[in-house]
Every structure is written in structure tokens, then in C-alpha cells.
Design an enzyme around this catalytic site. Structure first.
Site, PDB file in Angstrom:
ATOM      1  N   PRO A   1       0.793  -1.227   0.000  1.00 23.37           N
ATOM      2  CA  PRO A   1       0.000   0.000   0.000  1.00 23.37           C
ATOM      3  C   PRO A   1       0.831   1.286   0.000  1.00 23.37           C
ATOM      4  CG  PRO A   1      -0.140  -1.129   2.122  1.00 23.37           C
ATOM      5  CD  PRO A   1       0.515  -2.076   1.166  1.00 23.37           C
ATOM      6  N   ASN A   2       0.342   2.217  -0.791  1.00 27.40           N
ATOM      7  CA  ASN A   2       0.902   3.575  -0.884  1.00 27.40           C
ATOM      8  C   ASN A   2       2.212   3.668  -1.658  1.00 27.40           C
ATOM      9  OD1 ASN A   2      -1.173   4.918   0.714  1.00 27.40           O
ATOM     10  ND2 ASN A   2      -0.352   3.729   2.416  1.00 27.40           N
TER      11      ASN A   2
ATOM     12  N   ARG B   1       4.069  11.032  -1.943  1.00 28.81           N
ATOM     13  CA  ARG B   1       4.048  10.792  -0.495  1.00 28.81           C
ATOM     14  C   ARG B   1       5.413  11.119   0.143  1.00 28.81           C
ATOM     15  NH1 ARG B   1       4.718   4.372   1.068  1.00 28.81           N
ATOM     16  NH2 ARG B   1       4.183   5.244   3.095  1.00 28.81           N
TER      17      ARG B   1
ATOM     18  N   TYR C   1      10.793   9.218   1.039  1.00 33.08           N
ATOM     19  CA  TYR C   1      10.755   8.241  -0.057  1.00 33.08           C
ATOM     20  C   TYR C   1      11.286   8.783  -1.386  1.00 33.08           C
ATOM     21  CZ  TYR C   1       7.865   5.739   3.293  1.00 33.08           C
ATOM     22  OH  TYR C   1       7.418   5.093   4.423  1.00 33.08           O
TER      23      TYR C   1
ATOM     24  N   ASN D   1       8.225  -5.484  -1.112  1.00 31.76           N
ATOM     25  CA  ASN D   1       8.120  -4.390  -0.146  1.00 31.76           C
ATOM     26  C   ASN D   1       6.650  -4.367   0.284  1.00 31.76           C
ATOM     27  OD1 ASN D   1       7.939  -2.099   1.337  1.00 31.76           O
ATOM     28  ND2 ASN D   1       8.930  -0.749  -0.154  1.00 31.76           N
TER      29      ASN D   1
ATOM     30  N   ALA E   1       3.266  -0.891   4.624  1.00 33.78           N
ATOM     31  CA  ALA E   1       2.725  -0.907   5.997  1.00 33.78           C
ATOM     32  C   ALA E   1       2.331  -2.309   6.449  1.00 33.78           C
ATOM     33  CB  ALA E   1       1.525   0.023   6.085  1.00 33.78           C
TER      34      ALA E   1
ATOM     35  N   HIS F   1       4.415  -4.681   8.876  1.00 34.83           N
ATOM     36  CA  HIS F   1       4.404  -4.611  10.339  1.00 34.83           C
ATOM     37  C   HIS F   1       3.152  -5.223  10.962  1.00 34.83           C
ATOM     38  CE1 HIS F   1       7.490  -1.880   9.050  1.00 34.83           C
ATOM     39  NE2 HIS F   1       6.612  -1.001   8.577  1.00 34.83           N
TER      40      HIS F   1
ATOM     41  N   ASP G   1       2.366 -15.861   5.818  1.00 31.15           N
ATOM     42  CA  ASP G   1       1.941 -17.237   5.535  1.00 31.15           C
ATOM     43  C   ASP G   1       1.949 -17.531   4.039  1.00 31.15           C
ATOM     44  OD1 ASP G   1       1.670 -17.795   8.199  1.00 31.15           O
ATOM     45  OD2 ASP G   1      -0.524 -17.696   8.239  1.00 31.15           O
TER      46      ASP G   1
ATOM     47  N   GLU H   1      13.144  -9.124   1.186  1.00 33.34           N
ATOM     48  CA  GLU H   1      12.333  -7.997   1.662  1.00 33.34           C
ATOM     49  C   GLU H   1      13.094  -6.690   1.409  1.00 33.34           C
ATOM     50  OE1 GLU H   1      12.271  -8.059   5.932  1.00 33.34           O
ATOM     51  OE2 GLU H   1      10.615  -6.641   6.089  1.00 33.34           O
TER      52      GLU H   1
ATOM     53  N   HIS I   1      12.907  -2.363   1.887  1.00 35.49           N
ATOM     54  CA  HIS I   1      12.285  -1.122   2.361  1.00 35.49           C
ATOM     55  C   HIS I   1      13.095   0.049   1.827  1.00 35.49           C
ATOM     56  CE1 HIS I   1       9.495  -3.272   4.777  1.00 35.49           C
ATOM     57  NE2 HIS I   1      10.488  -4.007   5.226  1.00 35.49           N
ATOM     58  N   ILE I   2      12.395   0.982   1.216  1.00 38.08           N
ATOM     59  CA  ILE I   2      13.056   2.154   0.629  1.00 38.08           C
ATOM     60  C   ILE I   2      13.728   2.968   1.733  1.00 38.08           C
ATOM     61  CG2 ILE I   2      12.625   4.332  -0.597  1.00 38.08           C
ATOM     62  CD1 ILE I   2      10.166   2.806  -1.905  1.00 38.08           C
ATOM     63  N   SER I   3      13.005   3.161   2.820  1.00 38.77           N
ATOM     64  CA  SER I   3      13.543   3.942   3.946  1.00 38.77           C
ATOM     65  C   SER I   3      14.259   3.021   4.930  1.00 38.77           C
ATOM     66  CB  SER I   3      12.403   4.678   4.657  1.00 38.77           C
ATOM     67  OG  SER I   3      11.532   3.736   5.283  1.00 38.77           O
TER      68      SER I   3
ATOM     69  N   ARG J   1      13.334   4.613  12.262  1.00 38.73           N
ATOM     70  CA  ARG J   1      12.051   5.317  12.338  1.00 38.73           C
ATOM     71  C   ARG J   1      11.276   4.851  13.585  1.00 38.73           C
ATOM     72  NH1 ARG J   1       9.321   5.051   6.588  1.00 38.73           N
ATOM     73  NH2 ARG J   1       7.993   6.626   7.584  1.00 38.73           N
TER      74      ARG J   1
ATOM     75  N   ARG K   1       7.789   0.207  13.179  1.00 39.61           N
ATOM     76  CA  ARG K   1       8.323  -0.147  11.861  1.00 39.61           C
ATOM     77  C   ARG K   1       9.488  -1.127  11.971  1.00 39.61           C
ATOM     78  NH1 ARG K   1       5.712   3.441   8.295  1.00 39.61           N
ATOM     79  NH2 ARG K   1       5.186   5.378   9.354  1.00 39.61           N
TER      80      ARG K   1
HETATM   81  C1  DQA Z   1       8.281   1.121   3.687  1.00 40.65           C
HETATM   82  C2  DQA Z   1       8.384   1.348   5.187  1.00 40.65           C
HETATM   83  C3  DQA Z   1       7.049   1.068   5.862  1.00 40.65           C
HETATM   84  O1  DQA Z   1       7.148   1.259   7.260  1.00 40.65           O
HETATM   85  C4  DQA Z   1       5.996   2.022   5.324  1.00 40.65           C
HETATM   86  O2  DQA Z   1       4.735   1.717   5.890  1.00 40.65           O
HETATM   87  C5  DQA Z   1       5.927   2.041   3.848  1.00 40.65           C
HETATM   88  C6  DQA Z   1       7.156   1.935   3.068  1.00 40.65           C
HETATM   89  C7  DQA Z   1       9.576   1.503   2.962  1.00 40.65           C
HETATM   90  O3  DQA Z   1       9.701   1.128   1.800  1.00 40.65           O
HETATM   91  O4  DQA Z   1      10.440   2.182   3.523  1.00 40.65           O
HETATM   92  O5  DQA Z   1       4.866   2.238   3.265  1.00 40.65           O
HETATM   93  O6  DQA Z   1       8.057  -0.259   3.451  1.00 40.65           O
END
Ligand code: DQA
Length: 143
Positions: free
Chosen positions: A9-10, A17, A22, A73, A76, A79, A86, A97, A99-101, A106, A110
């Protein structure tokens, strides 16, 4: 090798955003970058993004027998989602896995990753390059 790159998501809101976290490149820009990097690695790539947990689970299930590795990725859902954990366990496809950030620097929530429990490797805080690094890792460790 063929990879499925899954974003939660997002991630479709990249460029809009929280650009301080990001960056300013869009989701479409990310896909273009990764298509080029996959070609340079001699790998095939397909993409899936959804804002819905169930659709992410279904995309992981549908990857069974079709791809050699998953780059994910879960955003959200990282977490919170036992369902995504599963699904990754169910298909047993090598997964990395991303994560951009740098989630470790943080909020405390997270720093919990359910999906990561089913992943062979995690890359955090490398920006968009983290996805390329994940493909390189899968190619080196799972081919
Ligand atoms: C994220 C980090 C997550 O905590 C956050 O909810 C995201 C992006 C990242 O790519 O850094 O939506 O997965």
C-alpha cells in the site's frame, strides 16, 4: 531467472508521499528503472502493486511455479500481516524484503517485520536501489 516484484500500500504514491523519506521519483519511474536493471542482469521481471492485503496474498500464491524469486516491499503490511507471511511460507519461493527507507531508524512499530520472517534477506534504507540489490542477491544465491 524470473522475478516478481511486489509492492504494498501507498507505494503507488511514490513521488507524492513524504518525498523527504521516499524521494521524488514516481512508482512508474521505479518500474522503468527496475526493467532496465533486470535486463542488465539478464533476468525477466514482472510487477505487482496493491493497496489491499488479500490481493497481495493472491499475487504471491499465483507466483507459484512461475517465478524463481520474489522481491517484496509489503509497505505498511510489513508490520501487521501474518497473511502475507503465511503466503510467502506457503509458496516457498526465495524472497528478499526491501524497504526504501531505513525502517530501523524510524518509529518502533516499523522495526517489526512479519513478512521478513519468511524472507532470506532484507535490504533497508537504500532507496530505489534496494530493489536492484535484491535482484542481484537472488541471482547470486538462488540460481
Ligand atoms: C516502507 C516502510 C514502511 O514502514 C511504510 O509503511 C511504507 C514503506 C519503505 O519502503 O520504507 O509504506 O516499506
Amino acid at each position: 531467472m524470473k522475478f516478481l516484484i511486489v509492492n504494498g500500500p501507498n507505494i503507488n504514491m511514490l513521488g507524492i508521499r513524504e518525498p523527504d523519506i521516499y524521494g521524488t521519483l514516481t512508482y512508474e519511474g521505479l518500474l522503468e528503472y527496475l526493467k532496465g536493471e533486470a535486463a542488465r542482469l539478464g533476468c525477466e521481471v514482472e510487477f505487482f502493486q496493491s493497496n489491499s492485503e488479500g490481493e497481495l496474498v493472491t499475487a504471491i500464491q499465483k507466483a507459484l511455479g512461475r517465478v524463481d524469486g520474489i522481491v517484496i516491499n509489503p509497505a505498511a503490511y510489513t508490520h501487521t500481516s501474518v497473511a502475507i507471511l503465511d503466503a510467502l511460507k506457503a509458496v516457498s519461493i526465495p524472497a528478499v524484503e526491501v524497504h526504501i527507507s531505513d525502517v530501523d531508524s524510524r518509529e518502533a512499530f516499523r522495526q517489526i517485520s512479519y513478512a521478513g520472517l519468511a524472507c532470506k534477506h532484507t535490504i533497508k534504507g537504500q532507496g530505489f536501489d534496494g530493489y536492484r540489490q535484491a535482484m542481484v542477491w537472488l541471482k547470486a544465491h538462488c540460481s
